[in-house]
Design an enzyme around this catalytic site. Structure first.
Site, mmCIF file in Angstrom:
data_model
loop_
_atom_site.group_PDB
_atom_site.id
_atom_site.type_symbol
_atom_site.label_atom_id
_atom_site.label_comp_id
_atom_site.label_asym_id
_atom_site.label_seq_id
_atom_site.Cartn_x
_atom_site.Cartn_y
_atom_site.Cartn_z
ATOM 1 N N ASP A 34 5.776 34.661 -16.421
ATOM 2 C CA ASP A 34 5.306 33.477 -16.945
ATOM 3 C C ASP A 34 5.187 33.580 -18.442
ATOM 4 O OD1 ASP A 34 3.528 31.356 -17.001
ATOM 5 O OD2 ASP A 34 1.807 32.162 -15.958
ATOM 6 N N ASP A 35 5.508 32.609 -18.962
ATOM 7 C CA ASP A 35 5.720 32.431 -20.678
ATOM 8 C C ASP A 35 6.662 33.416 -21.198
ATOM 9 O OD1 ASP A 35 3.778 30.521 -19.794
ATOM 10 O OD2 ASP A 35 2.327 31.139 -21.662
ATOM 11 N N CYS A 73 3.618 25.439 -18.021
ATOM 12 C CA CYS A 73 3.712 26.071 -16.512
ATOM 13 C C CYS A 73 3.923 24.969 -15.498
ATOM 14 C CB CYS A 73 2.403 26.922 -16.129
ATOM 15 S SG CYS A 73 2.354 28.255 -17.602
ATOM 16 N N HIS A 127 2.231 26.240 -9.569
ATOM 17 C CA HIS A 127 1.292 26.107 -10.486
ATOM 18 C C HIS A 127 -0.049 25.924 -9.458
ATOM 19 C CE1 HIS A 127 -0.868 26.206 -14.296
ATOM 20 N NE2 HIS A 127 -1.658 25.217 -13.679
ATOM 21 N N ASP A 323 9.218 30.541 -16.425
ATOM 22 C CA ASP A 323 8.866 28.967 -16.520
ATOM 23 C C ASP A 323 9.223 28.295 -17.740
ATOM 24 O OD1 ASP A 323 6.779 30.213 -17.611
ATOM 25 O OD2 ASP A 323 5.516 29.133 -16.339
ATOM 26 N N HIS A 324 9.149 29.053 -18.923
ATOM 27 C CA HIS A 324 9.684 28.563 -20.253
ATOM 28 C C HIS A 324 9.275 29.703 -21.093
ATOM 29 C CE1 HIS A 324 5.301 28.422 -20.616
ATOM 30 N NE2 HIS A 324 5.368 27.750 -19.548
#
Ligand code: NAG
Ligand code: NAG
Ligand code: NAG
Ligand code: NAG
Ligand code: NAG
Ligand code: NAG
Length: 557
Positions: A34-35, A73, A127, A323-324
């Site tokens: 995540d992130d 997200c 999410h 996710d990014h």
């Protein structure tokens, strides 16, 4: 030790053997962090220690230019899990469920489930909340109810010891795990549950698709404190470009409201929207992010080692992605919420047994666990890297094909009523030949919505109804080009004739995207700039046409 010829021969033999055996279908272990920007040894990060992910990379294809479709997200996850872009899922915030709001699209795990796979979700995959109907899209996507680690309940509580010795809701939150409620952390529980599930499906005879969503390095940095030791503050530096660039249009800037709300950051009384954060605190944020990455690496190491011990590494595809990304002070920005590479670019590592790596010699492990505190050397050699621009929407068709299923068909222009199709492209051919040639023509699209032309409280994450500007962004191998245009959240239409701002970065001389030449008249390469404008505007128009013809479908289903 084998001679090179013997090695090659054994590779060919193993290769063809695997091809034959694998008319049976491969399992999939889909790991989502995540992130996480590609702050990893195998992506040439000079600081971060990630020996387990590097080891996975050494047996995988490593996509150096993989991009998320929206750097936040919920929208990113819904996009790559359905293989549709945000303009088709119509999710730009966290507050709608695509099946009722846009179309009843088939998800990646749902497709595998429909093909006889046992599909399982651990941690943060969809999410949570409205975006996945409070069920992580169960039962459509999953064979069994998704798992959520109990210790996540404490993620946002007062559990971080501050400098005053008291407990706070802080951004920086290194902890003694045995002192935590439940004496564990969410990602540790995720690994344990994932290993338990692997054991339970190992002998069932049906192939599996196991998605494991790790929560870190997402804020707060609630991580085992020992990982900080890997990054002494005196060894760290600020981002190379820690100031807000002069030519940055205000609409492009994200004011990182989420980190400001944590008690330790709030007490710094940082000016809104541009800051800056004091330098010593910037260094500490970077330190904690890197430590969180090593902590995730440690979990991935344990998970892969267990996969291997269970004898599953030889017939399981392993994907590692995020996710990014996350800005770590570049352009004076923090967090995600923008179109810059630091926010949109993700790691993408795909291991396909027999294709990206020959089977190991008997008795040798494919993924031995590496303890980062004893040995943090990178185990990654070049030659498996792919430079072609790829997008997270490509994952669905790619994994389908690599596993031995048919890839979903390409989406038609208006696909709101089409339940199974992809807006990405299968990358499977990149895995087939030993000699893959990069495609320098490929481009990746991302987009980001804003409520206004200048930064305000909700600029990072506007509600759908408040969106008035959309930044459509193209990344090619040599440009990043973004047009901020007006957007109507009722008709879902963008107006490309109503340009609020533009950004053009020439990556061969400005890889950090700090010098916006969109307006610049002095720029020496004027012609090249003009051509880029015309070319990329036309490309964007073409791209958007895809969605416009479907806008009449609003409200259907
Ligand atoms: C949506 O699709 C699923 C299968 O993909 C189906 O079971 C369900 O009935 C559909 N819902 C509607 C309202 O069409
Ligand atoms: C969403 O969840 C609710 C409550 O469980 C359920 O009644 C509803 O059918 C779900 N929506 C869809 C589209 O499946
Ligand atoms: C962590 O907490 C436990 C229980 O309070 C304590 O015994 C241990 O010494 C602590 N470890 C460290 C490294 O502080
Ligand atoms: C670019 O030009 C437009 C219109 O002339 C102006 O409003 C905008 O502020 C300029 N942007 C930059 C980054 O110079
Ligand atoms: C925070 O900063 C503002 C000006 O930037 C100042 O007026 C205010 O007193 C400061 N508050 C605290 C608690 O330091
Ligand atoms: C698009 O923007 C242009 C320029 O502001 C305006 O003239 C035109 O009416 C807009 N089109 C629509 C459909 O709103």
């Amino acid at each position: 030790m084998l001679s090179p010829t013997q090695t090659w021969l054994s590779f060919i033999l193993t290769f063809s053997l695997v091809e034959v055996v694998s008319t049976g279908r491969r399992n999939v272990l889909f790991i989502i962090s995540d992130d996480l920007r590609p702050a990893l040894g195998c992506y040439d990060d000079p600081v971060v220690k990630s020996p387990n992910i590097d080891q996975l990379a050494s047996k995988s294809k490593v996509f150096l230019n993989a991009y998320a479709q929206q750097a936040v997200c919920g929208p990113s996850r819904t996009s790559f899990l359905t293989s549709r872009r945000p303009d088709t899922t119509r999710l730009y915030d966290f507050n709608s469920y695509w099946r009722v709001h846009a179309g009843n699209y088939t998800t990646l795990p749902q497709y595998f489930k429909s093909q006889g796979y046992t599909t399982m979700s651990v941690g943060k995959v969809f999410h949570p909340g409205i975006a996945s109907n409070h069920s992580d899209d169960y039962p459509y996507s999953w064979s069994v109810p998704p798992y959520h680690p109990p210790s996540f309940a404490y993620e946002k509580r007062k559990v971080c010891k501050g400098d005053d010795g008291k407990l706070h809701v802080n951004l920086l939150c290194p902890v003694n795990v045995t002192e935590m409620p439940l004496k564990t952390l969410p990602d540790m529980e995720n690994t344990a549950e994932a290993v338990r599930l692997l054991r339970s499906v190992k002998d069932t005879g049906s192939p599996f698709f196991l998605a494991v969503g790790y929560y870190k390095p997402h804020i707060p940095f609630r991580i085992p404190q020992e990982f900080l030791k890997l990054y002494p503050l005196e060894s760290l530096s600020l981002a190379p470009d820690p100031d807000v660039p002069r030519g940055l249009p205000p609409v492009a800037y994200n004011p990182w409201t989420d980190i400001r709300k944590r008690e330790d950051v709030e007490s710094l009384n940082i000016s809104f929207p541009y800051g800056p954060i004091p330098k010593d605190f910037q260094l500490r944020i970077r330190q904690h992010y890197f430590a969180a990455v090593s902590y995730v690496d440690n979990q991935v190491g344990k998970l892969l080692s267990a996969l291997d011990d269970l004898g599953l590494a030889k017939n399981t595809i392993v994907v590692f992605t995020s996710d990014h990304g996350w800005s770590l002070g570049e352009h004076g920005e923090w967090a995600k919420y923008s179109n810059f590479d630091v926010a949109t670019r993700v790691p993408l590592i795909v291991y396909v047994p027999g294709l990206t790596s020959a089977s190991e010699t008997a008795g040798e492990k494919t993924f031995p666990y590496i303890d980062v505190f004893r040995d943090s050397h990178q185990r990654f050699s070049e030659g498996r890297q792919v430079n072609t621009m790829v997008e997270l929407v490509d994952l669905f068709p790619t994994l389908s094909e690599l596993a031995g299923l048919k890839a979903p068909p390409p989406c038609p222009r208006s696909s709101f009523r089409v339940w199974l199709c992809t807006e990405g492209s299968s990358l499977a051919q990149i895995f087939r030949g030993p000699e893959h040639r990069d495609n320098s023509e490929a481009i990746a699209y991302s987009q980001y919505p804003r409520p206004s032309d200048t930064p305000q409280e909700d600029s990072d994450l506007p509600l759908l109804a408040d969106i008035s500007v959309m930044g459509y962004s193209i990344r090619s191998c040599d440009y990043r080009y973004t047009l901020w245009v007006s957007f109507d959240p009722v008709s879902f239409r963008a107006n490309l004739s109503d340009i609020h701002a533009g950004e053009l970065y020439l990556l061969w001389e400005d890889p950090g995207q700090d010098n916006n030449v969109y307006n610049s008249t002095e720029y020496s390469g004027v012609l090249c700039k003009l051509n880029a404008h015309l070319h990329w505007t036309a490309t964007l128009k073409q791209h958007l046409l895809y969605f416009y013809s479907g806008s009449k479908a609003k409200g259907m289903f």
